[in-house]
Design a protein around this motif. Structure first.
Motif, PDB file in Angstrom:
ATOM      1  N   ASP A 156      -2.116  -2.552  11.082  1.00 49.14           N
ATOM      2  CA  ASP A 156      -2.801  -2.253   9.811  1.00 49.14           C
ATOM      3  C   ASP A 156      -1.965  -2.686   8.611  1.00 49.14           C
ATOM      4  O   ASP A 156      -1.753  -1.913   7.670  1.00 49.14           O
ATOM      5  N   THR A 157      -1.508  -3.913   8.639  1.00 46.76           N
ATOM      6  CA  THR A 157      -0.653  -4.391   7.543  1.00 46.76           C
ATOM      7  C   THR A 157      -1.456  -4.713   6.291  1.00 46.76           C
ATOM      8  O   THR A 157      -0.881  -4.755   5.205  1.00 46.76           O
ATOM      9  N   ARG A 158      -2.759  -4.936   6.428  1.00 49.60           N
ATOM     10  CA  ARG A 158      -3.601  -5.186   5.261  1.00 49.60           C
ATOM     11  C   ARG A 158      -4.257  -3.896   4.806  1.00 49.60           C
ATOM     12  O   ARG A 158      -4.703  -3.081   5.618  1.00 49.60           O
ATOM     13  N   GLY A 159      -4.295  -3.681   3.510  1.00 52.55           N
ATOM     14  CA  GLY A 159      -5.042  -2.562   2.979  1.00 52.55           C
ATOM     15  C   GLY A 159      -4.312  -1.237   2.981  1.00 52.55           C
ATOM     16  O   GLY A 159      -3.092  -1.171   3.107  1.00 52.55           O
ATOM     17  N   MET A 160      -5.100  -0.160   2.864  1.00 52.66           N
ATOM     18  CA  MET A 160      -4.572   1.179   2.625  1.00 52.66           C
ATOM     19  C   MET A 160      -4.564   2.078   3.860  1.00 52.66           C
ATOM     20  O   MET A 160      -4.230   3.252   3.754  1.00 52.66           O
ATOM     21  N   LEU A 161      -4.895   1.571   5.026  1.00 56.68           N
ATOM     22  CA  LEU A 161      -5.034   2.447   6.184  1.00 56.68           C
ATOM     23  C   LEU A 161      -3.728   3.092   6.602  1.00 56.68           C
ATOM     24  O   LEU A 161      -3.706   4.227   7.064  1.00 56.68           O
ATOM     25  N   ARG A 162      -2.608   2.377   6.466  1.00 58.81           N
ATOM     26  CA  ARG A 162      -1.334   2.908   6.947  1.00 58.81           C
ATOM     27  C   ARG A 162      -0.283   2.661   5.871  1.00 58.81           C
ATOM     28  O   ARG A 162       0.295   1.579   5.794  1.00 58.81           O
ATOM     29  N   GLN A 163      -0.056   3.681   5.056  1.00 57.93           N
ATOM     30  CA  GLN A 163       0.812   3.555   3.884  1.00 57.93           C
ATOM     31  C   GLN A 163       2.059   4.445   4.011  1.00 57.93           C
ATOM     32  O   GLN A 163       2.054   5.440   4.738  1.00 57.93           O
ATOM     33  N   HIS A 164       3.096   4.079   3.278  1.00 56.31           N
ATOM     34  CA  HIS A 164       4.269   4.950   3.200  1.00 56.31           C
ATOM     35  C   HIS A 164       4.002   6.166   2.316  1.00 56.31           C
ATOM     36  O   HIS A 164       4.616   7.219   2.479  1.00 56.31           O
ATOM     37  N   GLN A 165       3.098   6.014   1.361  1.00 54.83           N
ATOM     38  CA  GLN A 165       2.728   7.111   0.445  1.00 54.83           C
ATOM     39  C   GLN A 165       1.212   7.178   0.376  1.00 54.83           C
ATOM     40  O   GLN A 165       0.547   6.176   0.144  1.00 54.83           O
ATOM     41  N   MET A 208      -7.442  -2.592  -7.276  1.00 57.72           N
ATOM     42  CA  MET A 208      -6.599  -2.283  -6.122  1.00 57.72           C
ATOM     43  C   MET A 208      -5.592  -3.417  -5.996  1.00 57.72           C
ATOM     44  O   MET A 208      -5.956  -4.548  -5.688  1.00 57.72           O
ATOM     45  N   ASP A 209      -4.320  -3.105  -6.262  1.00 53.21           N
ATOM     46  CA  ASP A 209      -3.310  -4.166  -6.386  1.00 53.21           C
ATOM     47  C   ASP A 209      -2.155  -3.913  -5.409  1.00 53.21           C
ATOM     48  O   ASP A 209      -1.348  -2.997  -5.600  1.00 53.21           O
ATOM     49  N   PHE A 210      -2.099  -4.703  -4.364  1.00 51.56           N
ATOM     50  CA  PHE A 210      -1.016  -4.597  -3.387  1.00 51.56           C
ATOM     51  C   PHE A 210       0.185  -5.444  -3.790  1.00 51.56           C
ATOM     52  O   PHE A 210       1.319  -5.120  -3.441  1.00 51.56           O
ATOM     53  N   GLU A 211      -0.070  -6.497  -4.521  1.00 55.86           N
ATOM     54  CA  GLU A 211       1.012  -7.409  -4.902  1.00 55.86           C
ATOM     55  C   GLU A 211       1.987  -6.743  -5.862  1.00 55.86           C
ATOM     56  O   GLU A 211       3.206  -6.804  -5.673  1.00 55.86           O
ATOM     57  N   ILE A 212       1.476  -6.092  -6.896  1.00 54.89           N
ATOM     58  CA  ILE A 212       2.371  -5.443  -7.853  1.00 54.89           C
ATOM     59  C   ILE A 212       3.056  -4.238  -7.204  1.00 54.89           C
ATOM     60  O   ILE A 212       4.224  -3.936  -7.492  1.00 54.89           O
ATOM     61  N   ALA A 213       2.345  -3.565  -6.301  1.00 56.01           N
ATOM     62  CA  ALA A 213       2.956  -2.437  -5.596  1.00 56.01           C
ATOM     63  C   ALA A 213       4.143  -2.907  -4.763  1.00 56.01           C
ATOM     64  O   ALA A 213       5.178  -2.231  -4.700  1.00 56.01           O
ATOM     65  N   ALA A 214       4.008  -4.076  -4.131  1.00 59.45           N
ATOM     66  CA  ALA A 214       5.102  -4.617  -3.333  1.00 59.45           C
ATOM     67  C   ALA A 214       6.306  -4.963  -4.207  1.00 59.45           C
ATOM     68  O   ALA A 214       7.462  -4.789  -3.791  1.00 59.45           O
ATOM     69  N   LYS A 215       6.050  -5.445  -5.416  1.00 63.26           N
ATOM     70  CA  LYS A 215       7.155  -5.742  -6.335  1.00 63.26           C
ATOM     71  C   LYS A 215       7.877  -4.461  -6.765  1.00 63.26           C
ATOM     72  O   LYS A 215       9.091  -4.452  -6.971  1.00 63.26           O
ATOM     73  N   ILE A 216       7.125  -3.373  -6.869  1.00 64.57           N
ATOM     74  CA  ILE A 216       7.709  -2.104  -7.301  1.00 64.57           C
ATOM     75  C   ILE A 216       8.427  -1.388  -6.160  1.00 64.57           C
ATOM     76  O   ILE A 216       9.536  -0.873  -6.320  1.00 64.57           O
ATOM     77  N   GLY A 258       7.876  -2.331  -2.375  1.00 69.33           N
ATOM     78  CA  GLY A 258       7.884  -2.969  -1.071  1.00 69.33           C
ATOM     79  C   GLY A 258       6.522  -2.873  -0.406  1.00 69.33           C
ATOM     80  O   GLY A 258       5.522  -2.504  -1.032  1.00 69.33           O
ATOM     81  N   SER A 259       6.483  -3.214   0.880  1.00 69.73           N
ATOM     82  CA  SER A 259       5.207  -3.231   1.597  1.00 69.73           C
ATOM     83  C   SER A 259       4.711  -1.817   1.871  1.00 69.73           C
ATOM     84  O   SER A 259       5.452  -0.849   1.799  1.00 69.73           O
ATOM     85  N   ARG A 260       3.438  -1.737   2.195  1.00 72.04           N
ATOM     86  CA  ARG A 260       2.742  -0.486   2.527  1.00 72.04           C
ATOM     87  C   ARG A 260       2.661   0.472   1.336  1.00 72.04           C
ATOM     88  O   ARG A 260       2.783   1.691   1.481  1.00 72.04           O
ATOM     89  N   PHE A 261       2.462  -0.081   0.167  1.00 80.60           N
ATOM     90  CA  PHE A 261       2.163   0.692  -1.037  1.00 80.60           C
ATOM     91  C   PHE A 261       1.009   0.005  -1.750  1.00 80.60           C
ATOM     92  O   PHE A 261       0.738  -1.180  -1.529  1.00 80.60           O
ATOM     93  N   VAL A 262       0.317   0.741  -2.623  1.00 82.95           N
ATOM     94  CA  VAL A 262      -0.784   0.179  -3.385  1.00 82.95           C
ATOM     95  C   VAL A 262      -0.803   0.795  -4.777  1.00 82.95           C
ATOM     96  O   VAL A 262      -0.367   1.939  -4.966  1.00 82.95           O
ATOM     97  N   VAL A 263      -1.299   0.038  -5.733  1.00 83.48           N
ATOM     98  CA  VAL A 263      -1.572   0.546  -7.074  1.00 83.48           C
ATOM     99  C   VAL A 263      -3.082   0.567  -7.255  1.00 83.48           C
ATOM    100  O   VAL A 263      -3.748  -0.463  -7.098  1.00 83.48           O
ATOM    101  N   LEU A 264      -3.638   1.740  -7.525  1.00 81.63           N
ATOM    102  CA  LEU A 264      -5.060   1.885  -7.827  1.00 81.63           C
ATOM    103  C   LEU A 264      -5.233   2.024  -9.331  1.00 81.63           C
ATOM    104  O   LEU A 264      -4.408   2.660  -9.997  1.00 81.63           O
ATOM    105  N   LYS A 265      -6.325   1.484  -9.847  1.00 80.53           N
ATOM    106  CA  LYS A 265      -6.551   1.501 -11.289  1.00 80.53           C
ATOM    107  C   LYS A 265      -7.991   1.915 -11.600  1.00 80.53           C
ATOM    108  O   LYS A 265      -8.885   1.832 -10.757  1.00 80.53           O
ATOM    109  N   ASN A 266      -8.168   2.340 -12.845  1.00 76.25           N
ATOM    110  CA  ASN A 266      -9.487   2.561 -13.420  1.00 76.25           C
ATOM    111  C   ASN A 266     -10.383   3.425 -12.528  1.00 76.25           C
ATOM    112  O   ASN A 266      -9.977   4.488 -12.075  1.00 76.25           O
ATOM    113  N   ASP A 267     -11.601   2.954 -12.244  1.00 76.94           N
ATOM    114  CA  ASP A 267     -12.576   3.789 -11.544  1.00 76.94           C
ATOM    115  C   ASP A 267     -12.207   4.048 -10.084  1.00 76.94           C
ATOM    116  O   ASP A 267     -12.561   5.092  -9.532  1.00 76.94           O
TER     117      ASP A 267
END
Length: 426
Positions: free
Chosen positions: A271-280, A151-159, A161-170
């Protein structure tokens, strides 16, 4: 949208519902606009009648050789034509003003909606299971996901901006499994028809479900006057726009798994941390279209469909009746399902199940012929069945193990190729 005739016959009930939402009374304003429009229409009819009569007399005057009378009548007709054109423009303006007012008003509330100012006044309806007691300090989902390296918020922000996440693998596979499980449950056991519908919609579609004109800031608009859907409620409900159904076709039940896009314009700092409130985020949506006398029964049924998802996952939850001050503007009654999140030590919304009555149907011109063949507006309902991103959070937090691994709920294991846990990072 509202039937002005109903408001005229029930002004006190109309204003009382608005007052419960904290809004000002509007019946007098609505009826004054409608009266002015009606007066204009009546005047137009009178002018048009006089114009038609004068036009006939012109021919008669000419036939009798009375040119002076014919010219006088021609002048009257020309004057009336100008008045009619101006009156038609006035009537268009008055109709637009009335419709704009009606389009911005919230739906009526059902009598059993609790009164209140905000989420603190919501009333518990029921609950399922008790929170699990951990023999260690439970972590929040983003801590677990980052420790797993999935679960990668840092790379999602680079792609993006904020309130996005990249999920991987399992973890990515687990969210996909959740969506498949929900779709199979709703289509195989609950009688919903699976639909893949557009993610980009026209303004008319968002108007039909009530997001426009008042809530445009909550959605993302493209450069060609299309919008990314904030929920597939928009696409699914508009499947019946501008249609005349038969009573035998009802109820219609649709479900869809889609990404949803929201600007979260009013949630700065929340809810700025985590996946609770996302743009997507991904969500399985349920939409039902019913006859008016079946909509409240369907509301309870749809709630049960959403609860079945949570029971199958064995996630503790509670059902809340939303109060008047916490209700969405387009809905008459809403039940929220709140999942227990041990990492936050609280319940958080994972599904909203609502009945809109004919509010959306009037905006979409969605009707059916009843048993007597009379055209009636349908009633529409919608509900999350459920939000897969938030379900992922709930599974990760409720099924976490002391070493940071995640046990996989039994109902999801077949979707995970028989896998029983997501192993901790080594």
């Amino acid at each position: 949208m509202f039937d002005v005739k109903w408001i005229r016959n029930n002004p006190e009930a109309f204003d009382a519902s608005l007052k419960r939402r904290g809004a000002e009374p509007q019946s007098a304003h609505v009826l004054a606009l409608d009266d002015a429009r009606k007066a204009t229409v009546q005047q137009l009819n009178e002018w048009q009648g006089t114009r038609n009569a004068s036009s006939k007399q012109i021919g008669q005057a000419k036939a009798q050789g009375d040119e002076d009378k014919a010219q006088k009548l021609l002048a009257e007709v020309a004057d009336l034509k100008a008045k009619v054109q101006q009156g038609e423009e006035t009537e268009r303006t008055q109709t637009a003003e009335l419709n704009e007012l009606l389009a911005g008003l919230p739906n009526l509330l059902l009598d059993d909606v609790p009164d209140g100012a905000d989420e603190n006044d919501n009333v518990e309806k029921s609950r399922f299971s008790e929170p699990r007691q951990f023999n260690f300090e439970p972590k929040e989902h983003y801590e677990l996901g980052e420790q797993l390296g999935q679960m990668d918020f840092e790379i999602a922000a680079k792609i993006a901006g904020s309130r996005f996440v990249v999920l991987k693998n399992d973890v990515a596979r687990l969210e996909r499994a959740l969506g498949q499980y929900m779709l199979d449950l709703h289509t195989r056991e609950h009688g919903f028809t699976e639909v893949i519908a557009p993610l980009l919609v026209r303004s008319e579609a968002l108007f039909g479900t009530g997001q426009l004109p008042k809530f445009s800031e909550d959605a993302f608009q493209t450069t060609d006057d299309r919008w990314l859907i904030p929920t597939s409620e928009v696409s699914l409900t508009n499947l019946v726009r501008e249609t005349m159904l038969s009573h035998e076709e009802l109820p219609l039940r649709f479900t869809s798994l889609t990404p949803c896009f929201r600007s979260e314009a009013g949630s700065a700092g929340r809810d700025t941390r985590g996946m609770l409130r996302q743009h997507q985020f991904y969500k399985v949506e349920m939409v039902a279209v019913t006859a008016p006398d079946k909509s409240l029964e369907e509301h309870e049924r749809m709630l049960g469909c959403a609860e079945a998802v949570m029971k199958g996952l064995d996630i503790p939850y509670r059902v809340m009746r939303l109060c008047s001050g916490d209700m969405g503007a387009t809905m008459m009654r809403t039940f929220d399902i709140e999942a227990w999140l041990p990492g936050q030590n609280t319940y958080r919304e994972i599904s909203s199940v609502s009945v809109a009555g004919d509010y959306q149907a009037r905006r979409m011109e969605a009707r059916y012929r009843d048993e007597n063949g009379k055209p009636q507006y349908v009633h529409t309902l919608n509900g999350s069945g459920v939000a897969t991103g938030r379900a992922l959070i709930a599974v990760m937090e409720n099924y976490q193990q002391e070493d940071g691994s995640i046990a996989i709920p039994e109902v999801l294991q077949s979707y995970m190729g028989g896998q029983t846990e997501i192993s901790a990072a080594k």
